[in-house]
Enzyme design. Structure first.
Site, PDB file in Angstrom:
ATOM      1  N   HIS A  64       0.808  -1.220   0.000  1.00  0.00           N
ATOM      2  CA  HIS A  64       0.000   0.000   0.000  1.00  0.00           C
ATOM      3  C   HIS A  64       0.842   1.271   0.000  1.00  0.00           C
ATOM      4  O   HIS A  64       0.463   2.266  -0.631  1.00  0.00           O
ATOM      5  CB  HIS A  64      -0.978  -0.035   1.170  1.00  0.00           C
ATOM      6  CG  HIS A  64      -2.003  -1.106   1.041  1.00  0.00           C
ATOM      7  ND1 HIS A  64      -2.002  -2.250   1.809  1.00  0.00           N
ATOM      8  CD2 HIS A  64      -3.053  -1.230   0.184  1.00  0.00           C
ATOM      9  CE1 HIS A  64      -3.005  -3.016   1.451  1.00  0.00           C
ATOM     10  NE2 HIS A  64      -3.663  -2.430   0.469  1.00  0.00           N
ATOM     11  N   GLY A 141     -15.842  -0.971 -11.759  1.00  0.00           N
ATOM     12  CA  GLY A 141     -14.795  -0.001 -12.064  1.00  0.00           C
ATOM     13  C   GLY A 141     -14.783   0.441 -13.511  1.00  0.00           C
ATOM     14  O   GLY A 141     -14.577   1.626 -13.810  1.00  0.00           O
ATOM     15  N   ASP A 158      -6.382  -0.899  -7.471  1.00  0.00           N
ATOM     16  CA  ASP A 158      -6.036  -1.933  -6.487  1.00  0.00           C
ATOM     17  C   ASP A 158      -6.816  -3.192  -6.842  1.00  0.00           C
ATOM     18  O   ASP A 158      -7.680  -3.645  -6.104  1.00  0.00           O
ATOM     19  CB  ASP A 158      -6.384  -1.434  -5.077  1.00  0.00           C
ATOM     20  CG  ASP A 158      -5.929  -2.388  -3.989  1.00  0.00           C
ATOM     21  OD1 ASP A 158      -5.138  -3.297  -4.286  1.00  0.00           O
ATOM     22  OD2 ASP A 158      -6.369  -2.217  -2.841  1.00  0.00           O
ATOM     23  N   CYS A 159      -6.488  -3.745  -8.001  1.00  0.00           N
ATOM     24  CA  CYS A 159      -7.257  -4.841  -8.566  1.00  0.00           C
ATOM     25  C   CYS A 159      -6.740  -6.196  -8.090  1.00  0.00           C
ATOM     26  O   CYS A 159      -5.596  -6.333  -7.673  1.00  0.00           O
ATOM     27  CB  CYS A 159      -7.212  -4.775 -10.092  1.00  0.00           C
ATOM     28  SG  CYS A 159      -5.548  -4.503 -10.755  1.00  0.00           S
ATOM     29  N   PRO A 165     -13.916 -11.561 -11.182  1.00  0.00           N
ATOM     30  CA  PRO A 165     -14.351 -10.160 -11.195  1.00  0.00           C
ATOM     31  C   PRO A 165     -13.235  -9.181 -11.520  1.00  0.00           C
ATOM     32  O   PRO A 165     -13.486  -8.094 -12.031  1.00  0.00           O
ATOM     33  CB  PRO A 165     -14.878  -9.949  -9.767  1.00  0.00           C
ATOM     34  CG  PRO A 165     -15.212 -11.304  -9.265  1.00  0.00           C
ATOM     35  CD  PRO A 165     -14.220 -12.235  -9.910  1.00  0.00           C
TER      36      PRO A 165
END
EC number: 2.5.1.16
Length: 288
Positions: A64, A141, A158-159, A165
């Site tokens: 992150h 998204g 942030d996939c 999905p």
């Protein structure tokens, strides 16, 4: 002593990693994904989606911090930030540390992810959902970036991996939409897997992003539970100078920001854009 239950990741067929499960805190299938959170003595709370580790309390800070501070400090004056995914709240937590940011929009396809992460991974969001600059949008998204009237200075995707999905967040339709709602000089970043094991993902993303942005590349970090070597993050912008800023410029911005990080620092920032030769070769234009 009873043997502890083990949870095995299913990302790769021929090898993988496992975790001893001390306690299952949450396990439920939503409309979109199979979600589990359990406790492990070495890595704290672990969240997995569809059999693949997404985040752990022990090492999430690396991912992150690098996904957030690299583009925001490279940009230098980002006011409006879009996060695609990020339902655990840790990306939001890091963005809120930038006091010059005026608005943070997070688009998450699954409201269930947000609600259970707030309950079971409170250290990830650390209260950032209550930040007055934050707005949560429950939407796909791809649909959002192609329909919104808002524009952004930095977009962070942030996939999950490009299966299920998360697959739509690696498509040309998504990248085109991101270009559409990115302000001039803006930066798009996305996780792109562990390049030694998922090299085709990097090649595919590079090819698609190059249709919409003049400067496309990758930067990297080593994250223990994303095993197999360095993890790559896609980088796309129309301002090629931003990828080549000196450590001194980044250092000045870092000091002015007041950030205190556990992994990120200005030297790591500039070094992260150095890529191994095998990846450089894979991304190089092929002779016709």
């Amino acid at each position: 002593m009873a043997e502890k239950k083990q949870w095995h990741e299913t990302l790769h067929d021929q090898f993988g990693q496992y975790f001893a499960v001390d306690n299952v805190l949450y396990h439920e299938k939503t409309d979109h994904q199979d979600l589990i959170i359990f406790e492990n003595a070495a890595f704290g709370r672990v969240m997995a989606l569809d059999g693949v580790v997404q985040t752990t309390e022990r090492d999430e800070f690396i991912y992150h911090e690098m996904m957030t501070h690299v583009p925001l400090l490279a940009h230098g004056h980002a006011k409006h930030v879009l996060i695609i995914g990020g339902g655990d709240g840790a990306m939001l937590r890091e963005v809120t540390r930038h006091k010059n940011v005026e608005s943070i929009t997070m688009v998450e396809i699954d409201a269930g992810v947000v609600s259970f992460c707030r309950q079971y991974l409170p250290n990830h969001n650390a209260g950032s959902y209550d930040d007055l600059r934050f707005k949560l949008v429950i939407d796909d998204g791809v649909n959002f970036v192609n329909q919104t009237s808002q524009t952004f200075d930095v977009i962070i995707s942030d996939c999950t991996d490009p299966i299920g999905p998360g697959e739509s967040l690696f498509t040309s339709a998504f990248y085109e939409g991101c270009k559409r709602c990115l302000n001039p000089g803006g930066i798009f970043v996305a996780q792109n897997g562990v390049c030694f094991l998922q090299q085709e993902e990097a090649i595919d993303s590079h090819r698609k992003l190059s249709h919409y942005f003049s400067d496309v590349g990758f930067y990297q970090a080593a994250i223990p539970t994303y095993y197999g070597g360095i993890m790559t993050f896609a980088w796309a912008t129309d301002n090629d100078a931003l990828r080549h800023l000196s450590t001194e410029i980044i250092q000045a911005r870092f000091l002015a920001s007041g950030l205190k990080c556990r992994y990120y620092n200005p030297a790591v920032h500039t070094a992260a854009f150095a890529l191994p030769q095998y990846l450089q070769d894979a991304l190089a234009p092929q002779p016709s």
